[in-house]
Design an enzyme around this catalytic site. Structure first.
Site, PDB file in Angstrom:
ATOM      1  N   ARG A  12       0.830  -1.211   0.000  1.00  8.11           N
ATOM      2  CA  ARG A  12       0.000   0.000   0.000  1.00  8.11           C
ATOM      3  C   ARG A  12       0.864   1.261   0.000  1.00  8.11           C
ATOM      4  NH1 ARG A  12      -2.648   0.943   5.967  1.00  8.11           N
ATOM      5  NH2 ARG A  12      -0.921   0.160   7.221  1.00  8.11           N
ATOM      6  N   SER A  39      -5.704   4.795   4.781  1.00  7.69           N
ATOM      7  CA  SER A  39      -5.433   3.357   4.828  1.00  7.69           C
ATOM      8  C   SER A  39      -4.885   2.839   3.508  1.00  7.69           C
ATOM      9  CB  SER A  39      -6.712   2.595   5.189  1.00  7.69           C
ATOM     10  OG  SER A  39      -7.158   2.937   6.482  1.00  7.69           O
ATOM     11  N   GLU A  60     -19.649   3.448  -2.620  1.00 10.73           N
ATOM     12  CA  GLU A  60     -18.842   2.795  -3.648  1.00 10.73           C
ATOM     13  C   GLU A  60     -19.566   2.681  -4.989  1.00 10.73           C
ATOM     14  OE1 GLU A  60     -17.388   1.589   0.355  1.00 10.73           O
ATOM     15  OE2 GLU A  60     -19.373   1.570  -0.597  1.00 10.73           O
ATOM     16  N   PHE A  85     -15.033  -4.070  -0.257  1.00 11.46           N
ATOM     17  CA  PHE A  85     -16.059  -3.088  -0.593  1.00 11.46           C
ATOM     18  C   PHE A  85     -16.128  -2.877  -2.106  1.00 11.46           C
ATOM     19  CE2 PHE A  85     -14.787  -0.962   3.658  1.00 11.46           C
ATOM     20  CZ  PHE A  85     -15.361  -2.003   4.363  1.00 11.46           C
ATOM     21  N   ARG A 169      -2.084  -5.221   2.568  1.00 10.82           N
ATOM     22  CA  ARG A 169      -1.935  -4.163   3.574  1.00 10.82           C
ATOM     23  C   ARG A 169      -0.512  -4.098   4.123  1.00 10.82           C
ATOM     24  NH1 ARG A 169      -1.671  -3.637   9.101  1.00 10.82           N
ATOM     25  NH2 ARG A 169      -2.708  -1.796  10.002  1.00 10.82           N
TER      26      ARG A 169
END
Length: 316
Positions: A12, A39, A60, A85, A169
């Site tokens: 990320r 994030s 979204e 999502f 992540r």
């Protein structure tokens, strides 16, 4: 078991660096965020190029529609939100207004797989590859490390059409050599072998290399074939390693249903049937927890890859 050497930076973080570079160099590139910029690290664009950053909020479906509209006007929107999502909450919009008309929309599925920093099982994504590879016109990429992610993003910027890229992540193991060059639609053999082929993608590639090293200590010779582009799939490379070894184990940080394992099994069933076993999340609901606990509980750690290889060799 052999230990993985983790990279100093996470996928990320590298995504944040590369999307900023693209926003600087390409006037068509815009960043769209679903209220998760800190994030996903797409906040790099918000901080330096606020005029190229659109905060869409926790909506979204609307964000995907806006991206399609921007692409229809000649822009190249990059959407970043959690993979869970992106692929599930906005699937109808992805299918109808992005994939079907082949819009130039780039979708970054952050926090993909099991490991999401204990954010909870609602935020985990182990079905995203299965969903996205089922859509006509959709390219699906699962980079093995940060170097490959950077190259995949640069490719996506040049490619005209929808692209979905999985991004982890946390720091992952360095899986690809320094001289490696990403080629869209092509798999790469990272290790030669003769007894079994481990066909792997994304974050699982590092663990598969670790498993192959352990197997070598026991006299078992394993090919490791890394498949960064899950769609379009490198069918020829998969058939070639199946012919070379006569047995295949697939490994991915994803459900065993519909992802890389499903794609490989479909390919070999049609072209060159050999025994196949899949390493991945079984057909169960997953839980939240620490990284090591989750990898072990759901059978993704390198020792589980070793176990599956020994099992397939008994079948072979």
């Amino acid at each position: 078991m052999a230990k993985l050497t983790l990279e100093k930076t996470s996928m990320r973080d590298v995504f944040g660096e590369v999307i900023l570079e693209l926003a600087k160099s390409d006037p068509k590139v815009y960043a769209l965020d679903g209220d998760l910029a800190n994030s996903t690290k797409i906040n790099t664009v918000a901080e330096q190029f606020p005029e190229k950053f659109l905060q869409m909020g926790i909506a979204e479906q609307n964000m995907m529609g806006v991206a399609a509209g921007m692409a229809s006007a000649g822009l190249q929107p990059w959407i970043a939100t959690f993979a869970a999502f992106l692929t599930k909450r906005s699937l109808d919009q992805i299918s109808v207004v992005v994939a079907q008309p082949k819009m130039d929309v780039k979708m970054i599925g952050a926090y993909s797989g099991l490991l999401n920093g204990c954010a909870g099982k609602t935020h985990q994504a182990v079905e995203d590859v299965a969903i996205m590879r089922s859509l006509p016109n959709m390219a699906v990429i699962a980079p093995g490390d940060t170097g490959e992610l950077k190259q995949a993003m640069q490719f996506a910027n040049r490619y005209k059409g929808p692209v979905y890229i999985r991004v982890a992540r946390d720091p992952v193991a360095r899986a690809l050599p320094e001289e490696y060059t990403f080629m869209f639609g092509k798999a790469v053999k990272l290790r030669e072998g003769s007894d079994v082929a481990i066909i792997t993608s994304g974050t699982q590639t590092g663990r598969s290399l670790c498993a192959a090293a352990e197997l070598e200590k026991e006299g078992i010779s394993a090919i490791v074939l890394h498949v960064p582009t899950i769609k379009p799939l490198d069918v020829d490379a998969i058939i070639a390693v199946a012919k070379q070894t006569g047995a295949v184990v697939t490994a991915e940080e994803h459900s065993i249903i519909g992802g890389l394992g499903g794609a490989v099994a479909e390919t070999l069933a049609e072209h060159y049937p050999v025994p196949v076993l899949r390493v991945g999340v079984e057909d169960i609901n997953i839980q939240s927890g620490s990284n090591e606990a989750l990898l072990d509980r759901y059978g993704l750690s390198s020792r589980h890859v070793v176990r599956k290889v020994k099992e397939i060799l008994r079948k072979k």
